[in-house]
Design a protein around this motif. Structure first.
Motif, PDB file in Angstrom:
ATOM      1  N   ARG A 155      57.665  75.496  17.446  1.00  0.00           N
ATOM      2  CA  ARG A 155      58.456  76.121  18.504  1.00  0.00           C
ATOM      3  C   ARG A 155      59.647  75.242  18.847  1.00  0.00           C
ATOM      4  O   ARG A 155      59.509  74.024  18.893  1.00  0.00           O
ATOM      5  CB  ARG A 155      57.595  76.322  19.750  1.00  0.00           C
ATOM      6  CG  ARG A 155      56.512  77.374  19.586  1.00  0.00           C
ATOM      7  CD  ARG A 155      55.879  77.618  20.929  1.00  0.00           C
ATOM      8  NE  ARG A 155      54.820  78.589  20.879  1.00  0.00           N
ATOM      9  CZ  ARG A 155      54.060  78.883  21.940  1.00  0.00           C
ATOM     10  NH1 ARG A 155      54.261  78.259  23.093  1.00  0.00           N
ATOM     11  NH2 ARG A 155      53.120  79.785  21.847  1.00  0.00           N
ATOM     12  N   MET A 196      58.456  78.351  25.568  1.00  0.00           N
ATOM     13  CA  MET A 196      57.606  78.607  26.730  1.00  0.00           C
ATOM     14  C   MET A 196      58.390  79.416  27.754  1.00  0.00           C
ATOM     15  O   MET A 196      59.600  79.255  27.889  1.00  0.00           O
ATOM     16  CB  MET A 196      57.146  77.286  27.357  1.00  0.00           C
ATOM     17  CG  MET A 196      56.063  76.603  26.544  1.00  0.00           C
ATOM     18  SD  MET A 196      55.592  75.030  27.268  1.00  0.00           S
ATOM     19  CE  MET A 196      57.084  74.099  27.003  1.00  0.00           C
ATOM     20  N   LEU A 302      46.215  71.577  26.057  1.00  0.00           N
ATOM     21  CA  LEU A 302      47.650  71.440  26.276  1.00  0.00           C
ATOM     22  C   LEU A 302      47.986  71.774  27.717  1.00  0.00           C
ATOM     23  O   LEU A 302      48.982  71.319  28.264  1.00  0.00           O
ATOM     24  CB  LEU A 302      48.411  72.377  25.333  1.00  0.00           C
ATOM     25  CG  LEU A 302      48.038  72.282  23.849  1.00  0.00           C
ATOM     26  CD1 LEU A 302      48.914  73.216  23.023  1.00  0.00           C
ATOM     27  CD2 LEU A 302      48.159  70.855  23.346  1.00  0.00           C
TER      28      LEU A 302
END
Ligand code: 5AD
Ligand code: FES
Length: 349
Positions: A155, A196, A302
């Motif tokens: 990502r 995110m 995480l």
């Protein structure tokens, strides 16, 4: 606005901003995204067996629970043999893609990674192997490709320079992140990127930059999930992202990237109990059940309250089968490579 996005696969920055900042269009976005998804992938949902093989990480991203600065994180490493037996168990459960994910952990040398990948590919020739092990040199990426790795997930997290610097220590840079992604693409991997949603300091303009970067990169896979705060990180006091904005973005991405493989992520299922089901209805077409050994799962954290940390692989597989069916879709066990205009057209004639 939804019709325009459906027709052109694109919107201006101003239009995107308006679309992202209201819930007014959510229902029609979801309907349009689902129609596009069905026109290409039908009701098929691909499953990826996620093997979280190391919780050690040399990086110190401010949002992440396994950042090296978190002294409370429990660290583990699976041996190549353990990884291989996870894959074997997954194979028997019907998985045909394995995602080897971990922190950035130099303990696993290129030779070790290559050996693990080629062992899995030799044993399970009809499977795809995906690596998700962060930033490495182009030479390393080339070696993974030669060893038989099919796909790579990395990502970009945020495509805005200033925002990137607020989420990461000075030792990391957006330029290096992008270098990795372009190298991976050039080598030939099916590349996955993403970001995110609702991370600290994120603005709508940042999200638009994320979308613009993805339009440039044209990844085969796009993974997004809400930021969820972790109690032992510098971001412990920040609010988590919302399911609503994440779902809105899933639909926008489906309309802009009709062929992309888009997972209904674990983070989305964590922020709200039916998050993954709603992700599928909003345009997602991949789920990634956990195949990690049950005894280490609780250490790959995480973010707080991560779901599925107590379940056996077989339970996760069954649970997702039921959830996907309930949402009106169907798990398929094919490798599930990304489709293109050509493969879809080819299948029609
Ligand atoms: N909340 C949500 N997602 C996170 N990730 C890392 N930390 C968090 C967090 N606190 C995501 C990152 C990373 C992926 C593996 O997990 O986007 O790329
Ligand atoms: Fe893991 Fe539901 S997917 S228990």
């Amino acid at each position: 606005m939804t019709e325009e996005l459906l027709r052109d696969g694109n919107l201006s920055d101003g239009e995107l901003k308006a679309l992202l900042e209201t819930d007014e269009y959510d229902a029609e976005l979801r309907t349009a995204a689902d129609a596009v998804r069905r026109s290409i992938y039908g009701t098929d949902v691909y499953i990826r067996g996620l093997i979280e093989f190391t919780s050690c990480c040399k990086n110190d991203c401010f949002y992440c629970g396994i950042r090296c600065g978190n002294r409370r994180a429990v660290r583990y490493r699976l041996t190549p043999g353990q990884i291989l037996s996870c894959a074997g168990l997954g194979y028997d459960l019907g998985f045909r893609t394995f995602v080897l994910q971990g922190g950035e952990d130099p303990y696993y040398t290129d030779d070790m990674i290559c050996r693990i990948v080629s062992d899995i590919k030799n044993r399970h020739g009809d499977c795809a192997v995906t690596l998700s092990i962060g930033e490495r040199s182009k030479e390393s990426y080339r070696a993974y490709w030669r060893a038989g790795t099919d796909r790579y997930l990395l990502r970009h997290e945020t495509a805005a320079e200033d925002h990137y610097r607020r989420l990461h220590p000075g030792s990391m840079s957006l330029a290096e992140r992008k270098r990795c992604l372009w190298d991976l693409k050039e080598i030939g991997f099916q590349v996955g990127s993403g970001f995110m949603v609702g991370s600290p300091y994120q603005t709508t303009e940042n999200l638009i930059e994320d979308i613009r970067f993805l339009q440039e990169l044209q990844p085969a896979m796009i993974g997004i999930g809400p930021f969820i705060s972790h109690k032992d990180t510098p971001f412990r006091d920040f609010k988590s992202g919302t399911a609503e904005l994440t779902l809105r973005l899933v639909s926008v991405l489906r309309l802009m990237f009709p062929y992309a493989l888009i997972p209904a992520t674990t983070a989305l299922g964590t922020i709200t109990p039916d998050g993954r089901e709603r992700g599928l209805s909003a345009g997602a077409n991949v789920v990634m059940p956990n195949l990690s050994p049950t005894d280490v799962r609780k250490y790959y954290l995480l973010y707080d309250n991560k779901i599925c940390t107590g379940d056996e692989a077989a339970e996760c597989r069954r649970c997702l089968e039921a959830r996907v069916a309930l949402a009106g879709y169907r798990i398929v066990t094919a490798r599930g490579d990304v489709k293109t205009q050509d493969t879809v057209r080819g299948a029609a004639v």
